[in-house]
Design a protein around this motif. Sequence first.
Motif, PDB file in Angstrom:
ATOM      1  N   GLY A 296       0.795  -1.223   0.000  1.00 29.53           N
ATOM      2  CA  GLY A 296       0.000   0.000   0.000  1.00 29.53           C
ATOM      3  C   GLY A 296       0.825   1.270   0.000  1.00 29.53           C
ATOM      4  N   LEU A 297       2.153   1.140   0.151  1.00 25.88           N
ATOM      5  CA  LEU A 297       3.003   2.329   0.281  1.00 25.88           C
ATOM      6  C   LEU A 297       3.059   3.181  -0.991  1.00 25.88           C
ATOM      7  CD1 LEU A 297       4.963   4.041   1.955  1.00 25.88           C
ATOM      8  CD2 LEU A 297       6.797   2.479   1.266  1.00 25.88           C
ATOM      9  N   PRO A 298       3.296   2.608  -2.172  1.00 26.10           N
ATOM     10  CA  PRO A 298       3.377   3.460  -3.367  1.00 26.10           C
ATOM     11  C   PRO A 298       2.096   4.260  -3.614  1.00 26.10           C
ATOM     12  CG  PRO A 298       4.298   1.299  -3.821  1.00 26.10           C
ATOM     13  CD  PRO A 298       3.617   1.204  -2.487  1.00 26.10           C
ATOM     14  N   GLY A 299       0.956   3.628  -3.457  1.00 22.85           N
ATOM     15  CA  GLY A 299      -0.303   4.341  -3.664  1.00 22.85           C
ATOM     16  C   GLY A 299      -0.504   5.452  -2.656  1.00 22.85           C
ATOM     17  N   LEU A 300      -0.151   5.197  -1.419  1.00 23.03           N
ATOM     18  CA  LEU A 300      -0.284   6.209  -0.370  1.00 23.03           C
ATOM     19  C   LEU A 300       0.612   7.408  -0.674  1.00 23.03           C
ATOM     20  CD1 LEU A 300      -0.481   5.554   3.410  1.00 23.03           C
ATOM     21  CD2 LEU A 300       1.213   7.167   2.561  1.00 23.03           C
ATOM     22  N   LEU A 301       1.841   7.152  -1.080  1.00 23.98           N
ATOM     23  CA  LEU A 301       2.766   8.243  -1.398  1.00 23.98           C
ATOM     24  C   LEU A 301       2.280   9.033  -2.603  1.00 23.98           C
ATOM     25  CD1 LEU A 301       6.173   6.371  -0.915  1.00 23.98           C
ATOM     26  CD2 LEU A 301       5.150   8.055   0.632  1.00 23.98           C
ATOM     27  N   SER A 302       1.721   8.337  -3.580  1.00 25.08           N
ATOM     28  CA  SER A 302       1.195   9.004  -4.765  1.00 25.08           C
ATOM     29  C   SER A 302       0.013   9.899  -4.419  1.00 25.08           C
ATOM     30  CB  SER A 302       0.782   7.963  -5.805  1.00 25.08           C
ATOM     31  OG  SER A 302       0.207   8.578  -6.938  1.00 25.08           O
TER      32      SER A 302
ATOM     33  N   GLY B  18      16.418  -2.477  -0.157  1.00 30.15           N
ATOM     34  CA  GLY B  18      15.550  -2.824  -1.279  1.00 30.15           C
ATOM     35  C   GLY B  18      14.262  -2.047  -1.322  1.00 30.15           C
ATOM     36  N   LEU B  19      13.896  -1.408  -0.218  1.00 31.03           N
ATOM     37  CA  LEU B  19      12.627  -0.664  -0.169  1.00 31.03           C
ATOM     38  C   LEU B  19      12.642   0.502  -1.157  1.00 31.03           C
ATOM     39  CD1 LEU B  19       9.870  -0.050   1.069  1.00 31.03           C
ATOM     40  CD2 LEU B  19      11.045   1.208   2.880  1.00 31.03           C
ATOM     41  N   GLN B  20      13.708   1.289  -1.153  1.00 37.08           N
ATOM     42  CA  GLN B  20      13.781   2.433  -2.060  1.00 37.08           C
ATOM     43  C   GLN B  20      13.737   1.979  -3.514  1.00 37.08           C
ATOM     44  OE1 GLN B  20      17.154   4.989  -1.396  1.00 37.08           O
ATOM     45  NE2 GLN B  20      16.707   6.318  -3.135  1.00 37.08           N
ATOM     46  N   GLN B  21      14.471   0.934  -3.825  1.00 37.87           N
ATOM     47  CA  GLN B  21      14.495   0.426  -5.191  1.00 37.87           C
ATOM     48  C   GLN B  21      13.112  -0.014  -5.632  1.00 37.87           C
ATOM     49  OE1 GLN B  21      16.966  -3.025  -5.650  1.00 37.87           O
ATOM     50  NE2 GLN B  21      16.649  -3.173  -7.862  1.00 37.87           N
ATOM     51  N   MET B  22      12.376  -0.684  -4.748  1.00 39.47           N
ATOM     52  CA  MET B  22      11.047  -1.165  -5.076  1.00 39.47           C
ATOM     53  C   MET B  22      10.100  -0.014  -5.388  1.00 39.47           C
ATOM     54  SD  MET B  22       8.320  -3.229  -2.704  1.00 39.47           S
ATOM     55  CE  MET B  22       7.770  -1.687  -1.984  1.00 39.47           C
ATOM     56  N   VAL B  23      10.083   1.005  -4.513  1.00 38.84           N
ATOM     57  CA  VAL B  23       9.151   2.119  -4.681  1.00 38.84           C
ATOM     58  C   VAL B  23       9.521   2.961  -5.893  1.00 38.84           C
ATOM     59  CG1 VAL B  23       8.250   4.217  -3.626  1.00 38.84           C
ATOM     60  CG2 VAL B  23       8.584   2.174  -2.222  1.00 38.84           C
ATOM     61  N   GLU B  24      10.799   3.298  -6.052  1.00 39.58           N
ATOM     62  CA  GLU B  24      11.203   4.154  -7.151  1.00 39.58           C
ATOM     63  C   GLU B  24      11.054   3.473  -8.505  1.00 39.58           C
ATOM     64  OE1 GLU B  24      15.107   5.640  -6.279  1.00 39.58           O
ATOM     65  OE2 GLU B  24      14.318   7.190  -4.916  1.00 39.58           O
ATOM     66  N   CYS B  25      11.248   2.167  -8.546  1.00 32.79           N
ATOM     67  CA  CYS B  25      11.041   1.424  -9.792  1.00 32.79           C
ATOM     68  C   CYS B  25       9.583   1.517 -10.221  1.00 32.79           C
ATOM     69  CB  CYS B  25      11.467  -0.028  -9.618  1.00 32.79           C
ATOM     70  SG  CYS B  25      11.213  -1.047 -11.092  1.00 32.79           S
ATOM     71  N   LEU B  26       8.668   1.354  -9.281  1.00 30.81           N
ATOM     72  CA  LEU B  26       7.243   1.431  -9.598  1.00 30.81           C
ATOM     73  C   LEU B  26       6.855   2.835 -10.062  1.00 30.81           C
ATOM     74  CD1 LEU B  26       4.562   0.006  -9.719  1.00 30.81           C
ATOM     75  CD2 LEU B  26       4.219   0.506  -7.301  1.00 30.81           C
ATOM     76  N   PHE B  27       7.394   3.851  -9.394  1.00 38.03           N
ATOM     77  CA  PHE B  27       7.110   5.226  -9.803  1.00 38.03           C
ATOM     78  C   PHE B  27       7.621   5.485 -11.225  1.00 38.03           C
ATOM     79  CE2 PHE B  27       6.989   7.067  -5.216  1.00 38.03           C
ATOM     80  CZ  PHE B  27       5.696   6.597  -5.074  1.00 38.03           C
ATOM     81  N   GLN B  28       8.823   4.990 -11.513  1.00 34.46           N
ATOM     82  CA  GLN B  28       9.408   5.210 -12.831  1.00 34.46           C
ATOM     83  C   GLN B  28       8.585   4.526 -13.921  1.00 34.46           C
ATOM     84  OE1 GLN B  28      13.375   3.673 -13.246  1.00 34.46           O
ATOM     85  NE2 GLN B  28      13.646   4.465 -15.322  1.00 34.46           N
ATOM     86  N   LEU B  29       8.225   3.274 -13.693  1.00 39.26           N
ATOM     87  CA  LEU B  29       7.496   2.516 -14.710  1.00 39.26           C
ATOM     88  C   LEU B  29       6.080   3.039 -14.921  1.00 39.26           C
ATOM     89  CD1 LEU B  29       8.657  -1.116 -13.821  1.00 39.26           C
ATOM     90  CD2 LEU B  29       9.398   0.296 -15.750  1.00 39.26           C
ATOM     91  N   SER B  30       5.497   3.628 -13.882  1.00 40.33           N
ATOM     92  CA  SER B  30       4.122   4.125 -13.983  1.00 40.33           C
ATOM     93  C   SER B  30       4.058   5.606 -14.326  1.00 40.33           C
ATOM     94  CB  SER B  30       3.378   3.880 -12.662  1.00 40.33           C
ATOM     95  OG  SER B  30       3.975   4.610 -11.599  1.00 40.33           O
ATOM     96  N   GLY B  31       5.217   6.247 -14.413  1.00 36.43           N
ATOM     97  CA  GLY B  31       5.238   7.663 -14.716  1.00 36.43           C
ATOM     98  C   GLY B  31       4.665   8.528 -13.615  1.00 36.43           C
ATOM     99  N   THR B  32       4.760   8.069 -12.380  1.00 35.35           N
ATOM    100  CA  THR B  32       4.208   8.805 -11.244  1.00 35.35           C
ATOM    101  C   THR B  32       5.135   9.948 -10.848  1.00 35.35           C
ATOM    102  OG1 THR B  32       3.100   6.827 -10.421  1.00 35.35           O
ATOM    103  CG2 THR B  32       3.437   8.616  -8.847  1.00 35.35           C
ATOM    104  N   TYR B  33       4.560  11.126 -10.692  1.00 34.26           N
ATOM    105  CA  TYR B  33       5.333  12.291 -10.279  1.00 34.26           C
ATOM    106  C   TYR B  33       5.035  12.592  -8.816  1.00 34.26           C
ATOM    107  CZ  TYR B  33       6.775  17.135  -9.620  1.00 34.26           C
ATOM    108  OH  TYR B  33       7.352  18.281  -9.131  1.00 34.26           O
ATOM    109  N   ILE B  34       6.087  12.697  -8.024  1.00 34.86           N
ATOM    110  CA  ILE B  34       5.962  13.030  -6.609  1.00 34.86           C
ATOM    111  C   ILE B  34       6.535  14.427  -6.403  1.00 34.86           C
ATOM    112  CG2 ILE B  34       6.582  12.402  -4.246  1.00 34.86           C
ATOM    113  CD1 ILE B  34       4.753  10.373  -5.569  1.00 34.86           C
ATOM    114  N   GLY B  35       5.684  15.365  -6.030  1.00 42.83           N
ATOM    115  CA  GLY B  35       6.106  16.758  -5.921  1.00 42.83           C
ATOM    116  C   GLY B  35       6.606  17.160  -4.550  1.00 42.83           C
ATOM    117  N   TYR B  36       7.137  16.239  -3.803  1.00 45.47           N
ATOM    118  CA  TYR B  36       7.728  16.551  -2.504  1.00 45.47           C
ATOM    119  C   TYR B  36       8.914  15.621  -2.305  1.00 45.47           C
ATOM    120  CZ  TYR B  36       4.945  12.476  -1.085  1.00 45.47           C
ATOM    121  OH  TYR B  36       4.390  11.224  -1.005  1.00 45.47           O
ATOM    122  N   ASP B  37       9.768  15.945  -1.363  1.00 41.98           N
ATOM    123  CA  ASP B  37      10.985  15.165  -1.145  1.00 41.98           C
ATOM    124  C   ASP B  37      10.688  13.903  -0.333  1.00 41.98           C
ATOM    125  OD1 ASP B  37      12.569  16.980  -2.507  1.00 41.98           O
ATOM    126  OD2 ASP B  37      13.010  18.156  -0.710  1.00 41.98           O
TER     127      ASP B  37
END
Length: 308
Positions: A71-77, A95-114
């Motif tokens: 549920g983490l990627p959706g919550l962050l999005s 591995g947590l960072q790699q997992m989340v950032e890979c999903l964001f990259q493949l889905s084209g998700t933009y996160i406007g905060y740090d």
Amino acid sequence: MELTFLGTGAGRPSRLRNVTSAALKLPAPSLSVWLFDAGEGTQHRLLQTPIKLNRIDRIFITHLHGDHVFGLPGLLSTRAYDGGVGPVTIYGPAGLQQMVECLFQLSGTYIGYDIQYVEAVEGVIFDDGNYRVEAAALEHRIPCFGYRVIESPRPGRLDAGKLKEAGVPFGPLYGKLKAGEDITLPDGREIKSSDVTGACIPGRIVTILGDTKPCANAVRLAEHADLLVHEATFAAGLEEKAELYGHSTTVQAAEAAKRAGARKLVMTHFSSRYELEDAVQLVDEARAIFPQTEAAFDGAVFDIPCQC
């Protein structure tokens, strides 16, 4: 300080329980919310509470099994849609960072905060002077951590009688003394905070464990905790099954709380084989060993009072 359970089931969501997540609300002046695990559907459960996504500024992930992290990627999005939200720091296994950032990259998700990622290691992983968080490895099928949140002691209450006797004028000087600062009056007399306040108020300790079978680190993290959150995937008598899957039974959770000298045990992460009404039996099993035991359910809120 209070802990809200957003999901209390193990492995997969059911009609009765969502998968694992809990939110710790810190008291004023912070009022921050720290999230522990984010299984699938966590943000949906949050919508049923007064907790706002923009108040969550730290997230602690115990391990990378899906029922704790999907549920983490959706919550962050979704958090990015709020606009103007502050940064968030996420703690978890390698591995947590790699997992989340890979999903964001493949889905084209933009996160406007740090987003800052901190790889969990044994020892202190956060300390701002008000709260300290310690992590330790547990024993599960994959790398898994437990977290111990320690609130710093606070200055005692001001003694109105002593303040009057010392001739301290009401106003900003009261606040400085309350904050533990010594002051100097206009006539040159020094007033020590310790002379006009009561004993320090002990800080609270909250221990939230990931999935684990009985182990020494679970007890160490829970030592003298005001609230211990311990998984109890299986009922008493299923110790062999619990051992096989790297989990604990109700009795094993209670034994850990007893050995640690915890004040209160809240069991969670129940197998989907158990109905809500089975909680009575599960609690009874644990209370035979550790009387101060409760069973969590989705939406349950546990207050953690200070030991004033």
